[in-house]
Design a protein around this motif. Structure first.
Motif, PDB file in Angstrom:
ATOM      1  N   ASP A 196       0.818  -1.232  -0.025  1.00 50.64           N
ATOM      2  CA  ASP A 196       0.100  -0.204  -0.073  1.00 50.64           C
ATOM      3  C   ASP A 196       0.784   1.280  -0.069  1.00 50.64           C
ATOM      4  O   ASP A 196       1.507   1.504   1.292  1.00 50.64           O
ATOM      5  CB  ASP A 196      -0.989   0.089   1.029  1.00 50.64           C
ATOM      6  CG  ASP A 196      -1.883   1.084   1.158  1.00 50.64           C
ATOM      7  OD1 ASP A 196      -1.781   1.890   0.292  1.00 50.64           O
ATOM      8  OD2 ASP A 196      -2.831   1.020   2.153  1.00 50.64           O
ATOM      9  N   PRO A 197       0.892   1.992  -1.105  1.00 55.27           N
ATOM     10  CA  PRO A 197       1.678   3.357  -1.248  1.00 55.27           C
ATOM     11  C   PRO A 197       1.113   4.489  -0.383  1.00 55.27           C
ATOM     12  O   PRO A 197       1.680   5.329  -0.174  1.00 55.27           O
ATOM     13  CB  PRO A 197       1.998   3.314  -2.525  1.00 55.27           C
ATOM     14  CG  PRO A 197       0.422   3.125  -3.126  1.00 55.27           C
ATOM     15  CD  PRO A 197       0.172   1.636  -2.559  1.00 55.27           C
ATOM     16  N   VAL A 198      -0.386   4.388  -0.094  1.00 54.80           N
ATOM     17  CA  VAL A 198      -1.025   5.276   0.236  1.00 54.80           C
ATOM     18  C   VAL A 198      -0.512   5.122   1.895  1.00 54.80           C
ATOM     19  O   VAL A 198      -0.164   6.352   2.543  1.00 54.80           O
ATOM     20  CB  VAL A 198      -2.515   5.217   0.241  1.00 54.80           C
ATOM     21  CG1 VAL A 198      -3.180   6.185   1.045  1.00 54.80           C
ATOM     22  CG2 VAL A 198      -2.853   5.456  -1.097  1.00 54.80           C
ATOM     23  N   MET A 199      -0.535   4.021   2.594  1.00 53.97           N
ATOM     24  CA  MET A 199      -0.172   4.100   3.964  1.00 53.97           C
ATOM     25  C   MET A 199       1.264   4.527   4.104  1.00 53.97           C
ATOM     26  O   MET A 199       1.608   5.267   5.044  1.00 53.97           O
ATOM     27  CB  MET A 199      -0.394   2.622   4.394  1.00 53.97           C
ATOM     28  CG  MET A 199       0.037   2.515   5.776  1.00 53.97           C
ATOM     29  SD  MET A 199      -0.205   0.662   6.554  1.00 53.97           S
ATOM     30  CE  MET A 199      -1.704   0.680   6.663  1.00 53.97           C
ATOM     31  N   ALA A 200       2.027   4.087   3.172  1.00 60.10           N
ATOM     32  CA  ALA A 200       3.541   4.547   3.246  1.00 60.10           C
ATOM     33  C   ALA A 200       3.503   6.002   3.150  1.00 60.10           C
ATOM     34  O   ALA A 200       4.323   6.637   3.848  1.00 60.10           O
ATOM     35  CB  ALA A 200       4.188   3.648   1.789  1.00 60.10           C
ATOM     36  N   ALA A 201       2.816   6.663   2.279  1.00 60.12           N
ATOM     37  CA  ALA A 201       3.025   7.818   2.159  1.00 60.12           C
ATOM     38  C   ALA A 201       2.603   8.659   3.334  1.00 60.12           C
ATOM     39  O   ALA A 201       3.163   9.731   3.734  1.00 60.12           O
ATOM     40  CB  ALA A 201       1.913   8.486   0.963  1.00 60.12           C
ATOM     41  N   GLY A 202       1.428   8.096   4.060  1.00 66.23           N
ATOM     42  CA  GLY A 202       1.246   8.891   5.301  1.00 66.23           C
ATOM     43  C   GLY A 202       2.266   8.738   6.273  1.00 66.23           C
ATOM     44  O   GLY A 202       2.682   9.777   6.910  1.00 66.23           O
ATOM     45  N   HIS A 203       2.846   7.834   6.437  1.00 66.14           N
ATOM     46  CA  HIS A 203       4.099   7.643   7.452  1.00 66.14           C
ATOM     47  C   HIS A 203       5.292   8.379   6.907  1.00 66.14           C
ATOM     48  O   HIS A 203       5.908   8.855   7.732  1.00 66.14           O
ATOM     49  CB  HIS A 203       4.520   6.004   7.558  1.00 66.14           C
ATOM     50  CG  HIS A 203       3.674   5.311   8.476  1.00 66.14           C
ATOM     51  ND1 HIS A 203       3.863   5.221   9.880  1.00 66.14           N
ATOM     52  CD2 HIS A 203       2.501   4.693   8.107  1.00 66.14           C
ATOM     53  CE1 HIS A 203       2.776   4.498  10.287  1.00 66.14           C
ATOM     54  NE2 HIS A 203       2.058   4.117   9.387  1.00 66.14           N
ATOM     55  N   LEU A 204       5.697   8.628   5.552  1.00 63.34           N
ATOM     56  CA  LEU A 204       6.484   9.228   5.241  1.00 63.34           C
ATOM     57  C   LEU A 204       6.405  10.632   5.292  1.00 63.34           C
ATOM     58  O   LEU A 204       7.440  11.474   5.774  1.00 63.34           O
ATOM     59  CB  LEU A 204       6.956   8.941   3.482  1.00 63.34           C
ATOM     60  CG  LEU A 204       7.853   9.782   2.962  1.00 63.34           C
ATOM     61  CD1 LEU A 204       9.083   9.481   3.658  1.00 63.34           C
ATOM     62  CD2 LEU A 204       7.849   9.603   1.329  1.00 63.34           C
ATOM     63  N   ILE A 205       5.125  11.279   5.126  1.00 65.05           N
ATOM     64  CA  ILE A 205       4.789  12.644   5.228  1.00 65.05           C
ATOM     65  C   ILE A 205       5.093  13.044   6.775  1.00 65.05           C
ATOM     66  O   ILE A 205       5.768  13.933   7.103  1.00 65.05           O
ATOM     67  CB  ILE A 205       3.472  12.980   5.041  1.00 65.05           C
ATOM     68  CG1 ILE A 205       3.246  13.003   3.352  1.00 65.05           C
ATOM     69  CG2 ILE A 205       3.105  14.509   5.407  1.00 65.05           C
ATOM     70  CD1 ILE A 205       1.731  12.988   2.941  1.00 65.05           C
ATOM     71  N   VAL A 206       4.832  12.200   7.911  1.00 62.79           N
ATOM     72  CA  VAL A 206       4.881  12.371   9.039  1.00 62.79           C
ATOM     73  C   VAL A 206       6.497  12.565   9.703  1.00 62.79           C
ATOM     74  O   VAL A 206       6.964  13.143  10.172  1.00 62.79           O
ATOM     75  CB  VAL A 206       4.188  11.608   9.952  1.00 62.79           C
ATOM     76  CG1 VAL A 206       4.521  11.683  11.523  1.00 62.79           C
ATOM     77  CG2 VAL A 206       2.593  11.801   9.841  1.00 62.79           C
ATOM     78  N   ALA A 207       7.142  11.425   8.948  1.00 62.30           N
ATOM     79  CA  ALA A 207       8.537  11.203   9.278  1.00 62.30           C
ATOM     80  C   ALA A 207       9.405  12.218   8.765  1.00 62.30           C
ATOM     81  O   ALA A 207      10.285  12.859   9.277  1.00 62.30           O
ATOM     82  CB  ALA A 207       9.141   9.813   8.637  1.00 62.30           C
ATOM     83  N   LEU A 208       8.979  12.732   7.644  1.00 60.64           N
ATOM     84  CA  LEU A 208       9.997  13.874   6.950  1.00 60.64           C
ATOM     85  C   LEU A 208      10.044  15.184   7.942  1.00 60.64           C
ATOM     86  O   LEU A 208      10.660  16.011   7.692  1.00 60.64           O
ATOM     87  CB  LEU A 208       9.408  13.997   5.632  1.00 60.64           C
ATOM     88  CG  LEU A 208       9.884  13.071   4.376  1.00 60.64           C
ATOM     89  CD1 LEU A 208       9.317  13.204   3.286  1.00 60.64           C
ATOM     90  CD2 LEU A 208      11.383  13.028   4.319  1.00 60.64           C
ATOM     91  N   GLN A 209       8.834  15.418   8.586  1.00 60.00           N
ATOM     92  CA  GLN A 209       8.776  16.657   9.116  1.00 60.00           C
ATOM     93  C   GLN A 209       9.940  16.666  10.534  1.00 60.00           C
ATOM     94  O   GLN A 209      10.148  17.559  11.010  1.00 60.00           O
ATOM     95  CB  GLN A 209       7.318  16.689  10.067  1.00 60.00           C
ATOM     96  CG  GLN A 209       6.181  16.782   9.172  1.00 60.00           C
ATOM     97  CD  GLN A 209       6.352  18.001   7.976  1.00 60.00           C
ATOM     98  OE1 GLN A 209       6.724  19.078   8.057  1.00 60.00           O
ATOM     99  NE2 GLN A 209       6.339  17.589   6.545  1.00 60.00           N
ATOM    100  N   SER A 210      10.422  15.561  10.745  1.00 62.49           N
ATOM    101  CA  SER A 210      11.320  15.587  11.693  1.00 62.49           C
ATOM    102  C   SER A 210      12.778  15.917  11.271  1.00 62.49           C
ATOM    103  O   SER A 210      13.595  16.115  11.943  1.00 62.49           O
ATOM    104  CB  SER A 210      11.564  14.165  12.271  1.00 62.49           C
ATOM    105  OG  SER A 210      12.000  13.095  11.440  1.00 62.49           O
TER     106      SER A 210
END
Length: 405
Positions: free
Chosen positions: A223-237
Motif C-alpha cells: 500500500d503506497p498510500v499508507m507508506a505516504a502517510g508515514h513518510l509525510i509524518v517522518a519527513l517533518q522530523s
C-alpha cells in the motif's frame, strides 16, 4: 583606510539634505498606474510573456529609450548612457504571472482565466518603466544604466537564462539592484537587509510505487498510500531534529496524488513539496535526511520510494557596499527605511544576478496585509500608490551608485 561601506556613509553625511533629483510627476504616476493595470488585466505565465514583452517594448519606444529584446526568452534590456563616466549599473524587474484564479473583483482584474499577477510583477515592470522615464529626463547623471525586464521568475529560471544568454558580457554592469513589493510592510517603506534577504530552495517530488489490489484484500498488496502517510509524518522530523535550531530551514510537503477508486488500493502515490534554507550548508543536511527517511519507509512497507529534488534559485545575499547604496538612495527619496526585518523564506531568482555581480535587493512596502491579499493570494493587488517611491528609488540608486563609482 576606511572600508567601502564607511565611505558611502561618509558620502551621505557630507552631502547635507537629500538631492533634489527629478521627481515623479502626477502625470507620470497616472500613466504608470494605467500601464500597471493594463499588465494586471493581461497576465502571462512564465515563458509565455510575449504580449507583456511587446507592451514593454512599445512603452520604451514611446520614451525614446533604445533596447534589445529576446534575451534569454522574452527578456528585454534597455540602455541609457549619459556623459563620459565609465560606471554601469543594472536595474531589474520581473514580468511573469502565476497560475492562480483571481478573486479581487477589480475592474482591471485578469482577463486570462486561471492566470493572475498575484505577486506584483506588473507593478515591478511599471516601476522600472517609471525609473527609465525619470532617468531619461534627468541630465544630471553620468554613466550607463541598463534596465532589465526579466521573464520567468516564478520558478522557471528566467534570470539564469538571461545570464546564460550573455547578459553581463553584452551589458557589462558593475552592480545590479532590484526590489520586491512587500504586503504587510507600511506602504512606501523601504526595507534594506544586511546580508541574507531571501531563501534558496528546491522542488521535491517523491514517488512511492507499491502493488495495487482490492481494498478488501490488503494483504495481497503493498500500500503506497499508507507508506505516504508515514513518510509525510517522518519527513517533518528532518528539520526539527537534524537542522540546528539556530539555523533556518523549511521542508513543506504540499500535494499528494494517488488512487482512482475508493475500493482499490493504489499502485502509486506522488508527493510534491519544497525545501528552503538561508545557508548552503543546511541544504546537505536536509537532502541527507530526505534520502535516509525515504529509504527507511521503503524498507518498512515493502515499497519503492524515489525522491527527486531539483534545486532552484540560490540565496539572495546583499553585498555590504550595495546595501549601503540602497539605503542612501532610499533616504534621498525621503522614504522611511527599515533595517530590522528578518529575511524571508520565500525565494527570488535575483540570486543569479548576485552570483555574478555585487548588488542589493530591497523590499518596498505594499501596505496593509489583508486576508487573501498576501503574495500569491487570489485577492492580492499591487498598490499603485507606491509607484512613485519604487520608480524614484530605482532611479536614485542608479544615480547614487554611478556617482559613488
Amino acid at each position: 583606510m576606511p572600508d567601502v561601506v564607511s565611505q558611502y556613509s561618509a558620502m551621505l553625511a557630507s552631502a547635507g539634505p537629500p538631492n533634489e533629483s527629478p521627481t515623479l510627476t502626477p502625470e507620470l504616476h497616472q500613466k504608470l498606474t494605467a500601464w500597471r493595470r493594463h499588465l494586471h488585466a493581461h497576465p502571462e505565465l512564465s515563458l509565455q510573456e510575449k504580449a507583456t514583452a511587446a507592451f514593454v517594448q512599445e512603452k520604451l519606444t514611446e520614451l525614446g529609450i533604445p533596447f534589445e529584446a529576446g534575451i534569454g526568452g522574452h527578456g528585454i534590456v534597455a540602455t541609457l548612457t549619459r556623459g563620459s563616466a565609465q560606471g554601469r549599473v543594472g536595474l531589474r524587474a520581473d514580468m511573469d504571472a502565476l497560475p492562480i484564479t483571481e478573486d479581487t473583483g477589480l475592474p482591471y482584474a485578469s482577463n486570462n482565466p486561471g492566470v493572475m499577477h498575484a505577486c506584483g510583477h506588473d507593478g515591478h515592470t511599471a516601476s522600472l518603466l517609471g525609473a527609465a522615464a525619470l532617468l531619461a529626463n534627468d541630465p544630471s547623471w553620468s554613466g550607463t544604466v541598463d534596465f532589465i525586464f526579466q521573464p520567468a521568475e516564478e520558478g522557471y529560471g528566467g534570470s539564469r537564462a538571461m545570464v546564460a544568454a550573455g547578459l553581463f558580457e553584452r551589458f557589462p554592469m558593475d552592480q545590479v539592484f532590484g526590489f520586491h513589493n512587500w504586503p504587510g510592510l507600511q506602504a512606501g517603506t523601504i526595507a534594506v537587509h544586511d546580508g541574507v534577504v531571501m531563501a534558496s530552495g528546491g522542488r521535491i517530488t517523491i514517488t512511492i510505487e507499491g502493488h495495487a489490489g482490492h481494498a478488501g484484500m490488503p494483504h495481497l498488496t503493498r500500500d503506497p498510500v499508507m507508506a505516504a502517510g508515514h513518510l509525510i509524518v517522518a519527513l517533518q522530523s528532518v528539520v526539527s531534529r537534524s537542522v540546528d535550531p539556530l539555523d533556518t530551514a523549511v521542508l513543506s510537503l504540499c500535494t499528494i496524488e494517488g488512487g482512482t477508486a475508493p475500493n482499490q488500493i493504489a499502485g502509486r502515490v506522488t508527493i510534491r513539496g519544497t525545501l528552503r534554507f538561508h545557508r548552503e550548508g543546511t541544504k546537505d543536511i536536509i537532502l541527507g535526511g530526505i534520502e535516509r527517511t525515504c529509504a527507511g519507509i521503503a524498507t518498512s512497507f515493502g515499497v519503492k520510494v524515489t525522491p527527486e529534488i531539483v534545486m532552484g534559485v540560490g540565496v539572495v545575499i546583499n553585498t555590504p557596499a550595495e546595501a549601503e547604496l540602497a539605503r542612501i538612495a532610499a533616504e534621498k527619496v525621503r522614504a522611511e527605511v527599515r533595517r530590522d526585518l528578518a529575511p524571508s523564506m520565500a525565494g527570488e531568482d535575483f540570486a543569479h544576478y548576485l552570483q555574478q555581480r555585487p548588488g542589493a535587493f530591497v523590499w518596498i512596502g505594499n501596505g496593509e496585509l489583508r486576508d487573501g491579499a498576501e503574495l500569491h493570494g487570489p485577492r492580492y493587488d499591487f498598490n499603485d500608490a507606491i509607484l512613485p517611491v519604487a520608480s524614484s528609488w530605482m532611479a536614485e540608486v542608479a544615480r547614487t551608485a554611478l556617482s559613488a563609482n
